[in-house]
Motif scaffolding. Sequence first.
Motif, PDB file in Angstrom:
ATOM      1  N   ILE A  76      48.042  -0.261 -24.798  1.00 19.43           N
ATOM      2  CA  ILE A  76      49.198  -0.240 -23.879  1.00 19.43           C
ATOM      3  C   ILE A  76      49.659   1.197 -23.676  1.00 19.43           C
ATOM      4  CG2 ILE A  76      51.599  -0.937 -23.620  1.00 19.43           C
ATOM      5  CD1 ILE A  76      50.866  -3.598 -24.965  1.00 19.43           C
ATOM      6  N   LEU A  77      49.680   1.956 -24.766  1.00 18.18           N
ATOM      7  CA  LEU A  77      50.097   3.365 -24.661  1.00 18.18           C
ATOM      8  C   LEU A  77      49.138   4.140 -23.791  1.00 18.18           C
ATOM      9  CD1 LEU A  77      52.066   5.605 -25.562  1.00 18.18           C
ATOM     10  CD2 LEU A  77      50.519   6.045 -27.467  1.00 18.18           C
ATOM     11  N   ILE A  78      47.831   3.919 -23.965  1.00 20.99           N
ATOM     12  CA  ILE A  78      46.824   4.633 -23.167  1.00 20.99           C
ATOM     13  C   ILE A  78      46.945   4.221 -21.708  1.00 20.99           C
ATOM     14  CG2 ILE A  78      44.350   4.880 -22.760  1.00 20.99           C
ATOM     15  CD1 ILE A  78      43.983   4.765 -25.808  1.00 20.99           C
ATOM     16  N   VAL A  79      47.108   2.920 -21.442  1.00 12.96           N
ATOM     17  CA  VAL A  79      47.279   2.435 -20.061  1.00 12.96           C
ATOM     18  C   VAL A  79      48.544   3.038 -19.464  1.00 12.96           C
ATOM     19  CG1 VAL A  79      47.728   0.371 -18.647  1.00 12.96           C
ATOM     20  CG2 VAL A  79      45.959   0.318 -20.400  1.00 12.96           C
ATOM     21  N   LEU A  80      49.594   3.069 -20.240  1.00 10.43           N
ATOM     22  CA  LEU A  80      50.860   3.644 -19.771  1.00 10.43           C
ATOM     23  C   LEU A  80      50.689   5.132 -19.464  1.00 10.43           C
ATOM     24  CD1 LEU A  80      53.874   3.132 -19.215  1.00 10.43           C
ATOM     25  CD2 LEU A  80      54.297   3.751 -21.590  1.00 10.43           C
ATOM     26  N   LEU A  81      49.954   5.834 -20.338  1.00 10.87           N
ATOM     27  CA  LEU A  81      49.724   7.258 -20.106  1.00 10.87           C
ATOM     28  C   LEU A  81      48.864   7.475 -18.857  1.00 10.87           C
ATOM     29  CD1 LEU A  81      49.161   8.660 -23.710  1.00 10.87           C
ATOM     30  CD2 LEU A  81      51.085   9.082 -22.195  1.00 10.87           C
ATOM     31  N   VAL A  82      47.839   6.615 -18.670  1.00  5.17           N
ATOM     32  CA  VAL A  82      46.985   6.724 -17.487  1.00  5.17           C
ATOM     33  C   VAL A  82      47.817   6.460 -16.230  1.00  5.17           C
ATOM     34  CG1 VAL A  82      45.033   5.652 -16.264  1.00  5.17           C
ATOM     35  CG2 VAL A  82      44.826   6.228 -18.682  1.00  5.17           C
ATOM     36  N   LEU A  83      48.619   5.406 -16.262  1.00  8.35           N
ATOM     37  CA  LEU A  83      49.475   5.094 -15.103  1.00  8.35           C
ATOM     38  C   LEU A  83      50.474   6.223 -14.835  1.00  8.35           C
ATOM     39  CD1 LEU A  83      50.212   1.277 -15.607  1.00  8.35           C
ATOM     40  CD2 LEU A  83      48.788   2.330 -13.856  1.00  8.35           C
ATOM     41  N   LEU A  84      51.057   6.721 -15.900  1.00 10.41           N
ATOM     42  CA  LEU A  84      51.994   7.841 -15.730  1.00 10.41           C
ATOM     43  C   LEU A  84      51.274   9.059 -15.169  1.00 10.41           C
ATOM     44  CD1 LEU A  84      54.275   7.680 -18.909  1.00 10.41           C
ATOM     45  CD2 LEU A  84      54.959   7.352 -16.545  1.00 10.41           C
ATOM     46  N   ALA A  85      50.077   9.342 -15.674  1.00 11.16           N
ATOM     47  CA  ALA A  85      49.316  10.499 -15.205  1.00 11.16           C
ATOM     48  C   ALA A  85      48.947  10.324 -13.751  1.00 11.16           C
ATOM     49  CB  ALA A  85      48.073  10.696 -16.053  1.00 11.16           C
ATOM     50  N   LYS A  86      48.550   9.066 -13.381  1.00 11.00           N
ATOM     51  CA  LYS A  86      48.112   8.845 -12.016  1.00 11.00           C
ATOM     52  C   LYS A  86      49.283   8.821 -11.038  1.00 11.00           C
ATOM     53  CE  LYS A  86      45.065   6.004  -9.310  1.00 11.00           C
ATOM     54  NZ  LYS A  86      44.106   4.954  -9.283  1.00 11.00           N
ATOM     55  N   PHE A  87      50.389   8.187 -11.419  1.00  6.12           N
ATOM     56  CA  PHE A  87      51.468   7.985 -10.454  1.00  6.12           C
ATOM     57  C   PHE A  87      52.720   8.835 -10.720  1.00  6.12           C
ATOM     58  CE2 PHE A  87      49.121   3.934 -10.387  1.00  6.12           C
ATOM     59  CZ  PHE A  87      48.765   3.933  -9.064  1.00  6.12           C
ATOM     60  N   ALA A  88      53.028   9.198 -11.912  1.00  9.28           N
ATOM     61  CA  ALA A  88      54.312   9.849 -12.193  1.00  9.28           C
ATOM     62  C   ALA A  88      54.206  11.344 -12.468  1.00  9.28           C
ATOM     63  CB  ALA A  88      54.981   9.151 -13.367  1.00  9.28           C
ATOM     64  N   TRP A  89      53.156  11.779 -13.164  1.00  2.73           N
ATOM     65  CA  TRP A  89      53.097  13.190 -13.550  1.00  2.73           C
ATOM     66  C   TRP A  89      53.014  14.112 -12.338  1.00  2.73           C
ATOM     67  CZ3 TRP A  89      54.665  14.456 -18.091  1.00  2.73           C
ATOM     68  CH2 TRP A  89      54.448  13.639 -19.169  1.00  2.73           C
ATOM     69  N   LYS A  90      52.179  13.789 -11.376  1.00  2.00           N
ATOM     70  CA  LYS A  90      52.048  14.652 -10.203  1.00  2.00           C
ATOM     71  C   LYS A  90      53.364  14.765  -9.431  1.00  2.00           C
ATOM     72  CE  LYS A  90      47.117  14.254  -9.497  1.00  2.00           C
ATOM     73  NZ  LYS A  90      46.045  13.807  -8.629  1.00  2.00           N
ATOM     74  N   PRO A  91      54.044  13.673  -9.114  1.00  2.00           N
ATOM     75  CA  PRO A  91      55.327  13.831  -8.412  1.00  2.00           C
ATOM     76  C   PRO A  91      56.366  14.583  -9.235  1.00  2.00           C
ATOM     77  CG  PRO A  91      54.555  11.573  -8.172  1.00  2.00           C
ATOM     78  CD  PRO A  91      53.632  12.267  -9.136  1.00  2.00           C
ATOM     79  N   ILE A  92      56.362  14.325 -10.557  1.00  2.00           N
ATOM     80  CA  ILE A  92      57.325  15.042 -11.418  1.00  2.00           C
ATOM     81  C   ILE A  92      56.997  16.527 -11.429  1.00  2.00           C
ATOM     82  CG2 ILE A  92      58.076  15.366 -13.803  1.00  2.00           C
ATOM     83  CD1 ILE A  92      57.810  12.304 -14.168  1.00  2.00           C
ATOM     84  N   LEU A  93      55.709  16.847 -11.609  1.00  2.00           N
ATOM     85  CA  LEU A  93      55.305  18.253 -11.618  1.00  2.00           C
ATOM     86  C   LEU A  93      55.534  18.900 -10.251  1.00  2.00           C
ATOM     87  CD1 LEU A  93      52.036  18.179 -13.773  1.00  2.00           C
ATOM     88  CD2 LEU A  93      54.287  19.069 -14.407  1.00  2.00           C
ATOM     89  N   ASN A  94      55.236  18.133  -9.183  1.00  2.00           N
ATOM     90  CA  ASN A  94      55.485  18.664  -7.832  1.00  2.00           C
ATOM     91  C   ASN A  94      56.972  18.947  -7.610  1.00  2.00           C
ATOM     92  OD1 ASN A  94      52.821  18.656  -7.118  1.00  2.00           O
ATOM     93  ND2 ASN A  94      52.891  16.650  -6.111  1.00  2.00           N
ATOM     94  N   SER A  95      57.821  18.029  -8.041  1.00  2.00           N
ATOM     95  CA  SER A  95      59.256  18.254  -7.867  1.00  2.00           C
ATOM     96  C   SER A  95      59.723  19.437  -8.715  1.00  2.00           C
ATOM     97  CB  SER A  95      60.049  16.990  -8.175  1.00  2.00           C
ATOM     98  OG  SER A  95      59.959  16.683  -9.552  1.00  2.00           O
TER      99      SER A  95
END
Length: 166
Positions: free
Chosen positions: A19-38
């Motif tokens: 679950i942690l790995i899936v959560l990290l993958v989902l975060l990396a795919k969908f959340a990290w880029k927008p957060i880093l972009n912002s």
Amino acid sequence: MDQLLNDFSPGLFFMQAIILIVLLVLLAKFAWKPILNSLDEREEGIQSALDQAENARKEMQNLQADNEKLLKEARAERDAMMKEAREIKDKIIADAKEEAGEEASKMIENAKATIKQDQQAAIAELKKKVAELSIGIAETVVKKELASQDDQLKLVEGMLEDVTLN
């Protein structure tokens, strides 16, 4: 700590890890880029604001330098105008003094000429009075001395002898 080891479940551990790995993958795919972009956009915005502030500061320094330059030029122009005004004032005063001196000299010369004319007129009048008095006295003296006809003839003949004919 023993209790934690006893309660450890490997299936639960793997499930939570997945679950942690899936959560990290989902975060990396969908959340990290927008957060880093912002975060990048925010950093760029802050840097842009700092650059604009620096440019504004430089522009203010340039404006202050221009203002100082204009102020110095205005002061220099004011000083030049004041100097020119003082020179004009001094020239006007000098001209007025010179003109007053010339006018005073003319008035003194006119007064001297008037005094001399009055003096000559007074002397002429005095000479006239003295001559009239002298003639009056001479008439009186001659009348008394020449009361007789013979005395008058002798005087006239004596005067004729003194007069030389040309």
